[in-house]
Write a protein that holds these residues in place. Sequence first.
Motif, short mmCIF file in Angstrom:
data_model
loop_
_atom_site.label_atom_id
_atom_site.label_comp_id
_atom_site.label_asym_id
_atom_site.label_seq_id
_atom_site.Cartn_x
_atom_site.Cartn_y
_atom_site.Cartn_z
N ASP A 1 -2.08 -7.49 4.55
CA ASP A 1 -3.55 -8.14 5.11
C ASP A 1 -4.77 -6.82 4.83
OD1 ASP A 1 -5.51 -9.71 5.66
OD2 ASP A 1 -4.55 -10.29 7.80
N GLU A 2 -5.76 -7.26 4.87
CA GLU A 2 -7.04 -6.34 4.48
C GLU A 2 -6.86 -5.30 3.38
OE1 GLU A 2 -9.69 -7.02 5.77
OE2 GLU A 2 -9.39 -8.28 7.51
N ALA A 3 -5.99 -5.96 2.54
CA ALA A 3 -5.37 -5.18 1.29
C ALA A 3 -6.62 -4.65 0.46
CB ALA A 3 -4.82 -6.21 0.38
N GLN A 4 -7.87 -5.02 0.56
CA GLN A 4 -8.86 -4.39 -0.44
C GLN A 4 -9.19 -2.83 0.11
OE1 GLN A 4 -9.52 -6.78 2.07
NE2 GLN A 4 -10.81 -5.62 3.43
N ASP A 5 -8.79 -2.55 1.34
CA ASP A 5 -9.21 -1.28 1.63
C ASP A 5 -7.82 -0.27 1.45
OD1 ASP A 5 -11.71 -1.34 2.72
OD2 ASP A 5 -10.85 -2.17 4.75
N LEU A 6 -6.98 -0.89 0.91
CA LEU A 6 -5.98 0.10 0.36
C LEU A 6 -6.27 1.07 -0.75
CD1 LEU A 6 -2.73 -1.96 0.34
CD2 LEU A 6 -3.43 -0.53 1.99
N SER A 7 -5.89 2.12 -0.59
CA SER A 7 -6.09 3.06 -1.87
C SER A 7 -4.69 3.08 -2.89
CB SER A 7 -6.00 4.63 -1.45
OG SER A 7 -4.91 5.07 -0.81
N PRO A 8 -5.16 3.74 -3.98
CA PRO A 8 -4.11 3.37 -4.91
C PRO A 8 -3.10 4.07 -4.62
CG PRO A 8 -6.35 3.86 -5.98
CD PRO A 8 -6.29 3.77 -4.68
N PRO B 1 -13.81 4.53 1.11
CA PRO B 1 -14.18 5.05 -0.01
C PRO B 1 -13.52 4.66 -1.09
CG PRO B 1 -14.03 7.00 1.83
CD PRO B 1 -13.30 5.64 2.36
N TRP B 2 -12.34 4.26 -1.14
CA TRP B 2 -11.29 4.13 -2.15
C TRP B 2 -11.26 2.62 -2.35
CZ3 TRP B 2 -10.23 8.02 1.22
CH2 TRP B 2 -9.63 7.59 2.13
#
Length: 667
Positions: free
Chosen positions: A471-478, A505-506
């Motif tokens: 969940d809230e995956a859009q905030d994961l960094s690569p 930031p990512w």
Amino acid sequence: MTFAEPASTPALDAERRFHDTCRAGLAAMIEGADEQVVIGENASASGADAEVLGYQLRSQAKGLRELPQGPLFFGRLDFGQGGEHAGQSYHVGRLRITEHPAAPPLVVDWRAPVSRAFYQAGANDPQGVDVRRRFGWAPGSVGDSADLTSMEDERLGAGEGGQGASGSRILTGEIERPRVGPMRDIAATIQPEQDDLVRAGLATSLCVQGAPGTGKTAVGLHRAAYLLYTFPQRIQRGGLLILGPNRTFLSYISAVLPALGETGVRQSTVGELVAHGEVRAEDDEAAAVVKHDARMARVLRRALYGRVSADAVVDSVEVPDGTYRWRVPLGELRRIVADVRREEPPYDVGRERVRSRAVRLIQDRAERRGVTATHVWLQKVGRARVMSAYVDAVWPRVRPEEVLYQLLSDESELTRAAEGVLDEGEQRALLWGRPSRSYKSAKWSAADLVLLDEVAGLLEHPEGYGHIVVDEAQDLSPMQARAVARRATFGSLTVLGDLAQGTTPWAARRWGELLGHLGKPEADVVPLTTGFRVPAAVVSLANQVLARIDVDVPAARSLRGDGELRIEEVADVVAGAVGAVRRALAQEGSVGVIAAERDVPRVREALAGAGVEVAGPDELGARVTVLAAGVAKGLEYDHVVAVEPAAVVEAEARGMERLYVVLTRAV
């Protein structure tokens, strides 16, 4: 559509009596499960089989005993005379209830195939259903039959009724019920488009791009419950994992799966998932951005495999065997290392592969001379001092901490590993100014733990899961996404998020690249744009903010025409916030007071000074919660007081996205 009013109809009284029957049936199921534990413990079986059986029975009994109290059904399906279920009636609830294992169920589980018609049938496609009945229960009911206050019939077979939330008073009331305490399940209110996602197969990886209030989190949790029900053995083998952005969010959603009868599911943050040590340092933004960049995977691989060298051995290996010595020539030893290196196995596997191939050469020579190579003999050769010295020289044993410590503390090592990958400025951002004496005393940052997990994954593949909900995956960094991918190599993912709410930031701007890092580039991206909880007035303002965010997502729309939005310009924002909270408290529901982090202490102090009892975001069930904008993601309140939106925007680089999050917490 027919509405039956409380306490006045024989049909409603009959449903209350049936609920009493279901309550007795559930009590019998719990008692029977406890009896099975006793029987299973006394069963004559092998030790391993008895242990597995006992665990399964105890888990089943524990799950039944720990079910949250509540109504045992929320709907009923009456089928017409045609089709597989001709003339049958089924009550639908969160759990299958039966008076006896061999008897027809009193209540069918919402995840059962027959229950799908409850969510999908409509006047245009009744799916064999003559009447769909919904039940209205008193708010907060613990399942007393007297709390069954109303029911509502949709005569689908006669062309009446609709599909989805439109037209159902009970359904609308349940969706819009005030939100206090932890997140509730939506088993009674799942909409057709949500149901399609919930019932996607185990092999399918999905990405749900969900606008605020569309229920994407609930969809992900209900899909987890559906998979546990439909594929129990396959899920139990690999396990199921729920990943959330922080502990506050996980506490908020923690009651959903137990309410659906599923306990024991691991819920974790990505930080906890990769916890190879304690976070004792903090990176500046420049260092954190580089550490979270996907290019670090290449740098770390170079740093690790730079330790492998066929040239590290300078002479042949001679292994003593009694009075004889078995010799492996230098050229063969170097060829083994080169061959294994080209195969790119996990580092630790490669190390043992080098050893086993050298031993195999000796075995071939020995067998040609008539020696019987027993298992004990092979072990002796493989663990001989000269053989171990050869392996250690060409393929050294390492720990993740050693690799990362040397990379971040040794400028020459960093230059070698990062050449052509990171520029000089990025390398300077990574390099420690005052490194500790050794990796054992190093102080790691949160980003360092992600890098340590990457190295650990190069050494040996981590244990995976059958399914992971992110969940809230859009905030994961690569690099965080790669950590998730390593644990889903043979499993599937449900990826939930909203690109417009990306605040790190990512944060991702497009789903395709992130899904690639998650190891599921083929996953379907499905948008949910219809909001059921955020009022239209709030969505309209949020869409104006959305237009100023550089993401390609469709604007949200709301089915709710109620709700109120007030924008107040005041001389003192803290005093204005106190007044707004007082007005909100005159109405029903929870109040979330959200401010920039620097303003939270004085807002709390002012409210306390005004006699308003306030709580923090981790104190679920509080009437008034004061929280920083940075922890608001995923939470919901009936009333939101956004204190000085400009300060929220100015507080961080992705301030506009953060404001979008804050505005859409209001339900």
